[in-house]
Design an enzyme around this catalytic site. Sequence first.
Site, mmCIF file in Angstrom:
data_model
loop_
_atom_site.group_PDB
_atom_site.id
_atom_site.type_symbol
_atom_site.label_atom_id
_atom_site.label_comp_id
_atom_site.label_asym_id
_atom_site.label_seq_id
_atom_site.Cartn_x
_atom_site.Cartn_y
_atom_site.Cartn_z
ATOM 1 N N ASP A 66 1.058 -1.277 -0.148
ATOM 2 C CA ASP A 66 0.086 -0.221 0.072
ATOM 3 C C ASP A 66 0.694 1.367 0.497
ATOM 4 O O ASP A 66 1.507 1.347 0.803
ATOM 5 C CB ASP A 66 -1.088 -0.358 1.282
ATOM 6 C CG ASP A 66 -1.903 1.117 1.217
ATOM 7 O OD1 ASP A 66 -1.825 1.702 0.695
ATOM 8 O OD2 ASP A 66 -3.418 0.469 1.519
ATOM 9 N N SER A 116 -7.222 3.843 -2.193
ATOM 10 C CA SER A 116 -6.998 2.244 -1.992
ATOM 11 C C SER A 116 -7.753 1.852 -2.392
ATOM 12 O O SER A 116 -8.450 0.836 -2.838
ATOM 13 C CB SER A 116 -5.851 1.802 -0.649
ATOM 14 O OG SER A 116 -5.019 2.769 -0.439
ATOM 15 N N THR A 179 -7.976 -1.644 1.426
ATOM 16 C CA THR A 179 -7.146 -2.954 0.726
ATOM 17 C C THR A 179 -8.195 -4.569 0.883
ATOM 18 O O THR A 179 -8.013 -4.906 -0.212
ATOM 19 C CB THR A 179 -5.686 -2.898 0.471
ATOM 20 O OG1 THR A 179 -5.273 -1.376 0.221
ATOM 21 C CG2 THR A 179 -5.140 -4.068 -0.347
ATOM 22 N N PHE A 307 -4.896 -9.557 15.368
ATOM 23 C CA PHE A 307 -4.010 -8.992 16.196
ATOM 24 C C PHE A 307 -3.585 -7.776 16.709
ATOM 25 O O PHE A 307 -2.357 -8.000 17.828
ATOM 26 C CB PHE A 307 -2.180 -9.523 15.598
ATOM 27 C CG PHE A 307 -2.317 -10.636 15.209
ATOM 28 C CD1 PHE A 307 -2.152 -12.212 16.022
ATOM 29 C CD2 PHE A 307 -2.189 -10.883 13.967
ATOM 30 C CE1 PHE A 307 -2.326 -13.060 15.792
ATOM 31 C CE2 PHE A 307 -2.774 -12.257 13.116
ATOM 32 C CZ PHE A 307 -2.553 -13.229 14.232
ATOM 33 N N GLU A 351 -1.516 -7.887 2.159
ATOM 34 C CA GLU A 351 -1.165 -6.359 2.144
ATOM 35 C C GLU A 351 0.035 -5.883 3.061
ATOM 36 O O GLU A 351 0.088 -5.925 3.883
ATOM 37 C CB GLU A 351 -2.429 -5.431 2.200
ATOM 38 C CG GLU A 351 -2.039 -4.264 1.886
ATOM 39 C CD GLU A 351 -2.935 -3.479 2.627
ATOM 40 O OE1 GLU A 351 -3.726 -2.025 2.592
ATOM 41 O OE2 GLU A 351 -4.224 -3.968 4.119
ATOM 42 N N HIS A 360 2.442 8.544 4.798
ATOM 43 C CA HIS A 360 1.257 9.837 5.222
ATOM 44 C C HIS A 360 1.911 10.600 5.819
ATOM 45 O O HIS A 360 1.331 10.973 6.901
ATOM 46 C CB HIS A 360 -0.626 9.443 5.566
ATOM 47 C CG HIS A 360 -0.988 8.820 4.446
ATOM 48 N ND1 HIS A 360 -1.505 9.989 3.911
ATOM 49 C CD2 HIS A 360 -1.868 7.629 3.997
ATOM 50 C CE1 HIS A 360 -2.310 8.749 2.791
ATOM 51 N NE2 HIS A 360 -2.276 7.749 3.271
ATOM 52 N N ASP A 397 -1.257 0.003 -4.834
ATOM 53 C CA ASP A 397 -2.470 0.467 -4.840
ATOM 54 C C ASP A 397 -2.465 1.732 -5.702
ATOM 55 O O ASP A 397 -2.876 2.544 -6.599
ATOM 56 C CB ASP A 397 -3.193 0.857 -3.389
ATOM 57 C CG ASP A 397 -2.718 0.900 -2.295
ATOM 58 O OD1 ASP A 397 -1.599 1.447 -2.834
ATOM 59 O OD2 ASP A 397 -3.252 0.780 -1.558
ATOM 60 N N HIS A 398 -1.012 2.233 -5.326
ATOM 61 C CA HIS A 398 -0.681 3.892 -6.179
ATOM 62 C C HIS A 398 0.618 4.447 -4.827
ATOM 63 O O HIS A 398 0.712 3.665 -4.246
ATOM 64 C CB HIS A 398 -2.250 4.785 -5.228
ATOM 65 C CG HIS A 398 -2.259 4.634 -3.184
ATOM 66 N ND1 HIS A 398 -0.894 5.387 -2.500
ATOM 67 C CD2 HIS A 398 -3.070 4.099 -2.450
ATOM 68 C CE1 HIS A 398 -1.590 4.831 -1.647
ATOM 69 N NE2 HIS A 398 -3.071 4.610 -1.199
ATOM 70 N N HIS A 493 -1.436 10.960 -0.914
ATOM 71 C CA HIS A 493 -1.496 9.895 -2.319
ATOM 72 C C HIS A 493 -0.400 11.166 -3.665
ATOM 73 O O HIS A 493 -1.028 11.953 -3.201
ATOM 74 C CB HIS A 493 -2.094 8.703 -2.854
ATOM 75 C CG HIS A 493 -2.940 8.216 -1.443
ATOM 76 N ND1 HIS A 493 -4.179 7.426 -1.481
ATOM 77 C CD2 HIS A 493 -2.512 8.224 -0.779
ATOM 78 C CE1 HIS A 493 -4.322 7.195 -0.654
ATOM 79 N NE2 HIS A 493 -3.301 6.893 0.380
#
Length: 532
Positions: A66, A116, A179, A307, A351, A360, A397-398, A493
Amino acid sequence: MKLQRLTLSLAVALAASASAHADMVSPDQANNAWYSDAQTRLQAKIAEANKPTINQAKNVILFVGDGMGISTLTASRILQGQRAGKPGEEGYLSFEEFPYSALVKTYNVDAQTPDSAGTMTAMMSGLKTDVGVIGVDEDIERGNCATVAGNEVVTALELAEIKGLSTGVVSTARITHATPAATYAHAADRNWEDISDMKVEENPERANCKDIADQLVNFENYLEARYPGVDVNGIEVAMGGGRRHFLPKDEAANSADAVSSVEGDRSDNRNLTTEWQAAYPNGTYVMDQAGFDAINADSTERVLGLFNESHMQYEADRGNDIAGEPSIAQMTAKAIDILDNNEKGFFLMVESGRIDHAHHAGNAAGGLNETIAFAQAVQAAVDNTNPEETLILVTADHSHVFTIAGYPKRGNPILGKVVGVGSTEPSLASDSQPYTTLGYMNGRGFADLGAETDSDEGYNQDINAGRQNLTNVDTTAPGYHQESLIPSSSETHAGEDITLHAQGPGAHMAQGVIEQSVVFHIVNRALGLTGE
């Protein structure tokens, strides 16, 4: 006959010319490491191209990094090499050694720079859709529950289930995040991870919509209801974070490693973990490292692993988890060991969600570290599968607005300040201040958090975009957050192409510049999901 003799003469002449030109390459040039390495790699490519084309795969594993744009790949491979004591630039991440690759266009139907939800829906369904929606086509109206019915798209994972294959979803993010959710869910908004997110009391028309966590636990029932006559046995492996979306808002339902005083978010008083266990009495629910380690892959029928309350820890912080949690490589290997019990084959999506989160937050060290861990997970898949029957696809994804700039010399620390060729001192910008090789176009900007490895700590700092005096700052420290040009609450993104890497049966279909929706069709052809 004259034409035949002319063709033969031309071939002889060309061969003689090539031989003559070969003599022009000096021994020093021929023995140069760069020259010989290029020859070796080209010969390997030729050998691969001359192999018989095999379209059909027994298994497919789709890896999604991702936010793993091309600049992230470059910087990560350099960091990986430098950690091994090398200059770094000459290395490769595990999947960059795969024989086939393509560039992938990532835009959404309604957006030049994507998210995403739309991008993963494209990869899983074979068609592009809008920003923010999951498992539905572009006729959807985001946030309007009533527009879901009739606009759902069938996913590769659903088709694999219908064909009788085993299926799995693994993520370091919440398993209900965009995702992973796009493999099994259909929603008018990616944020509807549990019923409380839908705010039904304010929007009573959403009462008949199913939240994403509910769709995971009841995947089997909902799929069979959508396609009467279909009989599936449900997802065999689902592992990731996001436990809060499965638990009621009740302290009594807290897990042993709950961080919040009330861990669960669900406002409908349902405990989906117990519902899952009731539906699958032969299944195994785990929530920590000990439970994960105790799984016997040979005899385990299915696993639900949650988890963490929210996203799983960053790789650098896994040791800090209260109850412990597995790495992405460990989850990948375990998932394969369980899924390959099915002689018909399997489809698995893995993923690495936290590459995106570190970017980010404006923390390059975190993003690169997650990418290296992701590459280790891909290698675990390579080591645990047969390349003649398993197609492995690795993509993103991007990308992000993450840059590699300046003119640093070879081997300069990728997380460091720019030091030019022939120099030992940092280069200075026009403002007479040093600057780093890595940076972001937008985001929260500079933060010097030293040894802090949790990228999200940057959100506890004030937004600090623009130039800073880095003279006495250790920019190679894990807690250093790069400068950004444009201030924003979170880095965004980007819209350029990302890569697709492929190995195994059907890998040759990953070539050229493709739309993101083509990824589904490669999976579909390889597994024969729709008979096309």
